[in-house]
Motif scaffolding. Structure first.
Motif, PDB file in Angstrom:
ATOM      1  N   ARG A  43       0.855  -1.194   0.000  1.00 36.76           N
ATOM      2  CA  ARG A  43       0.000   0.000   0.000  1.00 36.76           C
ATOM      3  C   ARG A  43       0.887   1.238   0.000  1.00 36.76           C
ATOM      4  O   ARG A  43       1.876   1.306   0.710  1.00 36.76           O
ATOM      5  N   LYS A  44       0.548   2.232  -0.814  1.00 37.75           N
ATOM      6  CA  LYS A  44       1.256   3.505  -0.826  1.00 37.75           C
ATOM      7  C   LYS A  44       0.744   4.341   0.339  1.00 37.75           C
ATOM      8  O   LYS A  44      -0.463   4.497   0.525  1.00 37.75           O
ATOM      9  N   ASN A  45       1.644   4.840   1.161  1.00 38.81           N
ATOM     10  CA  ASN A  45       1.258   5.601   2.343  1.00 38.81           C
ATOM     11  C   ASN A  45       1.375   7.100   2.103  1.00 38.81           C
ATOM     12  O   ASN A  45       2.386   7.572   1.568  1.00 38.81           O
ATOM     13  N   PHE A  46       0.346   7.832   2.530  1.00 38.69           N
ATOM     14  CA  PHE A  46       0.311   9.284   2.426  1.00 38.69           C
ATOM     15  C   PHE A  46       0.054   9.864   3.805  1.00 38.69           C
ATOM     16  O   PHE A  46      -0.729   9.321   4.581  1.00 38.69           O
ATOM     17  N   MET A  47       0.707  10.988   4.079  1.00 41.34           N
ATOM     18  CA  MET A  47       0.510  11.694   5.338  1.00 41.34           C
ATOM     19  C   MET A  47       0.141  13.134   4.995  1.00 41.34           C
ATOM     20  O   MET A  47       0.937  13.850   4.394  1.00 41.34           O
ATOM     21  N   LEU A  48      -1.074  13.523   5.345  1.00 39.27           N
ATOM     22  CA  LEU A  48      -1.504  14.911   5.161  1.00 39.27           C
ATOM     23  C   LEU A  48      -1.234  15.653   6.458  1.00 39.27           C
ATOM     24  O   LEU A  48      -1.738  15.270   7.515  1.00 39.27           O
ATOM     25  N   ILE A  49      -0.429  16.684   6.380  1.00 40.29           N
ATOM     26  CA  ILE A  49      -0.105  17.488   7.558  1.00 40.29           C
ATOM     27  C   ILE A  49      -0.904  18.772   7.441  1.00 40.29           C
ATOM     28  O   ILE A  49      -0.653  19.592   6.554  1.00 40.29           O
ATOM     29  N   GLY A  78       9.160   5.592   2.538  1.00 42.48           N
ATOM     30  CA  GLY A  78       8.257   5.538   1.401  1.00 42.48           C
ATOM     31  C   GLY A  78       6.956   6.301   1.562  1.00 42.48           C
ATOM     32  O   GLY A  78       6.080   6.242   0.705  1.00 42.48           O
ATOM     33  N   THR A  79       6.812   7.032   2.650  1.00 50.14           N
ATOM     34  CA  THR A  79       5.592   7.801   2.890  1.00 50.14           C
ATOM     35  C   THR A  79       5.656   9.127   2.139  1.00 50.14           C
ATOM     36  O   THR A  79       6.673   9.818   2.189  1.00 50.14           O
ATOM     37  N   SER A  80       4.593   9.475   1.446  1.00 51.36           N
ATOM     38  CA  SER A  80       4.486  10.775   0.788  1.00 51.36           C
ATOM     39  C   SER A  80       3.829  11.750   1.753  1.00 51.36           C
ATOM     40  O   SER A  80       2.742  11.485   2.261  1.00 51.36           O
ATOM     41  N   ILE A  81       4.508  12.855   2.013  1.00 48.08           N
ATOM     42  CA  ILE A  81       4.012  13.876   2.943  1.00 48.08           C
ATOM     43  C   ILE A  81       3.502  15.064   2.147  1.00 48.08           C
ATOM     44  O   ILE A  81       4.200  15.604   1.290  1.00 48.08           O
ATOM     45  N   ILE A  82       2.254  15.455   2.434  1.00 44.90           N
ATOM     46  CA  ILE A  82       1.602  16.565   1.751  1.00 44.90           C
ATOM     47  C   ILE A  82       1.157  17.584   2.803  1.00 44.90           C
ATOM     48  O   ILE A  82       0.198  17.342   3.529  1.00 44.90           O
ATOM     49  N   ILE A 104       9.613  19.696   4.451  1.00 39.55           N
ATOM     50  CA  ILE A 104       8.639  18.722   4.942  1.00 39.55           C
ATOM     51  C   ILE A 104       7.958  17.973   3.792  1.00 39.55           C
ATOM     52  O   ILE A 104       7.845  16.751   3.826  1.00 39.55           O
ATOM     53  N   SER A 105       7.526  18.670   2.762  1.00 35.07           N
ATOM     54  CA  SER A 105       6.809  18.061   1.644  1.00 35.07           C
ATOM     55  C   SER A 105       7.671  17.048   0.899  1.00 35.07           C
ATOM     56  O   SER A 105       8.877  17.243   0.740  1.00 35.07           O
ATOM     57  N   SER A 106       7.044  15.979   0.437  1.00 29.23           N
ATOM     58  CA  SER A 106       7.764  14.965  -0.338  1.00 29.23           C
ATOM     59  C   SER A 106       8.120  15.456  -1.732  1.00 29.23           C
ATOM     60  O   SER A 106       9.158  15.079  -2.274  1.00 29.23           O
ATOM     61  N   ASP A 107       7.263  16.278  -2.323  1.00 30.31           N
ATOM     62  CA  ASP A 107       7.487  16.669  -3.716  1.00 30.31           C
ATOM     63  C   ASP A 107       7.556  18.183  -3.913  1.00 30.31           C
ATOM     64  O   ASP A 107       7.509  18.658  -5.045  1.00 30.31           O
ATOM     65  N   GLY A 108       7.667  18.925  -2.835  1.00 34.92           N
ATOM     66  CA  GLY A 108       7.761  20.379  -2.940  1.00 34.92           C
ATOM     67  C   GLY A 108       6.424  21.083  -3.052  1.00 34.92           C
ATOM     68  O   GLY A 108       6.382  22.300  -3.157  1.00 34.92           O
ATOM     69  N   ASN A 109       5.324  20.330  -3.011  1.00 38.09           N
ATOM     70  CA  ASN A 109       3.999  20.951  -3.065  1.00 38.09           C
ATOM     71  C   ASN A 109       3.507  21.264  -1.664  1.00 38.09           C
ATOM     72  O   ASN A 109       3.662  20.459  -0.750  1.00 38.09           O
ATOM     73  N   VAL A 110       2.915  22.428  -1.522  1.00 39.82           N
ATOM     74  CA  VAL A 110       2.242  22.847  -0.295  1.00 39.82           C
ATOM     75  C   VAL A 110       0.898  23.413  -0.721  1.00 39.82           C
ATOM     76  O   VAL A 110       0.837  24.266  -1.605  1.00 39.82           O
ATOM     77  N   PHE A 111      -0.165  22.925  -0.125  1.00 40.34           N
ATOM     78  CA  PHE A 111      -1.501  23.419  -0.436  1.00 40.34           C
ATOM     79  C   PHE A 111      -1.900  24.428   0.627  1.00 40.34           C
ATOM     80  O   PHE A 111      -1.675  24.205   1.806  1.00 40.34           O
ATOM     81  N   VAL A 112      -2.483  25.533   0.186  1.00 41.23           N
ATOM     82  CA  VAL A 112      -2.933  26.579   1.097  1.00 41.23           C
ATOM     83  C   VAL A 112      -4.417  26.796   0.866  1.00 41.23           C
ATOM     84  O   VAL A 112      -4.865  26.908  -0.269  1.00 41.23           O
ATOM     85  N   SER A 113      -5.163  26.837   1.950  1.00 38.51           N
ATOM     86  CA  SER A 113      -6.604  27.050   1.845  1.00 38.51           C
ATOM     87  C   SER A 113      -7.109  27.690   3.125  1.00 38.51           C
ATOM     88  O   SER A 113      -6.484  27.563   4.180  1.00 38.51           O
ATOM     89  N   ASP A 114      -8.239  28.351   3.011  1.00 34.52           N
ATOM     90  CA  ASP A 114      -8.960  28.734   4.221  1.00 34.52           C
ATOM     91  C   ASP A 114      -9.993  27.627   4.459  1.00 34.52           C
ATOM     92  O   ASP A 114     -10.122  26.709   3.645  1.00 34.52           O
ATOM     93  N   PHE A 115     -10.696  27.681   5.553  1.00 35.52           N
ATOM     94  CA  PHE A 115     -11.649  26.616   5.853  1.00 35.52           C
ATOM     95  C   PHE A 115     -12.743  26.518   4.790  1.00 35.52           C
ATOM     96  O   PHE A 115     -13.192  25.430   4.456  1.00 35.52           O
ATOM     97  N   ASP A 116     -13.156  27.657   4.222  1.00 36.60           N
ATOM     98  CA  ASP A 116     -14.198  27.636   3.201  1.00 36.60           C
ATOM     99  C   ASP A 116     -13.740  26.937   1.928  1.00 36.60           C
ATOM    100  O   ASP A 116     -14.564  26.412   1.172  1.00 36.60           O
ATOM    101  N   GLY A 117     -12.440  26.919   1.662  1.00 30.18           N
ATOM    102  CA  GLY A 117     -11.932  26.320   0.439  1.00 30.18           C
ATOM    103  C   GLY A 117     -11.552  24.860   0.558  1.00 30.18           C
ATOM    104  O   GLY A 117     -11.068  24.260  -0.407  1.00 30.18           O
TER     105      GLY A 117
END
Length: 133
Positions: A43-49, A78-82, A104-117
């Motif tokens: 199983r591919k493991n993902f960690m959403l921080i 092998g864990t992908s951190i997002i 921290i990110s596995s691939d250099g992506n960082v997602f930014v959102s407010d709660f509404d998004g």
């Protein structure tokens, strides 16, 4: 039998207690990785921080370095951190964002959102995860 992802979230929420102030990103990553280490093989493991984007403040000595070490350990397993930063996109601190993107990110992506998004972000994350799986 494999449990659906929402079962894991419900289980985690039973044990989460907000203690107020500060964040121990290193401890959070380590705790998640312990759980992922016992997941079924293949199983591919993902960690959403999910956080405010503020740098970690715990443990008391070198919290940022401790978080980087924990993230490196998880990624080496092998864990992908997002990272997902919850704040107004216009107010994000570029220095903090760069820390999460570069350290921290596995691939250099960082997602930014407010709660509404968050609902819209869900679709972006689904695409991100399915492309990596």
């Amino acid at each position: 039998a494999m449990q659906p992802w929402w079962h894991s979230i419900a289980t985690i929420n039973q044990y989460l207690k907000h203690s107020g102030g500060g964040s121990n990103l290193a401890g959070a990553i380590e705790s998640c990785q312990v759980t992922l280490d016992i997941s079924p093989p293949g199983r591919k493991n993902f960690m959403l921080i999910i956080g405010s984007g503020a740098p970690p403040s715990m443990p008391s000595s070198n919290p940022q370095e401790a978080a980087v070490a924990s993230a490196s350990y998880a990624k080496n397993k092998g864990t992908s951190i997002i990272p997902i930063l919850i704040q107004e996109p216009a107010s994000i601190d570029d220095v903090d964002s760069a820390y999460f993107r570069n350290e921290i990110s596995s691939d250099g992506n960082v997602f930014v959102s407010d709660f509404d998004g968050l609902e819209d972000l869900q679709q972006n994350l689904l695409h991100e995860i399915t492309c990596q799986a």
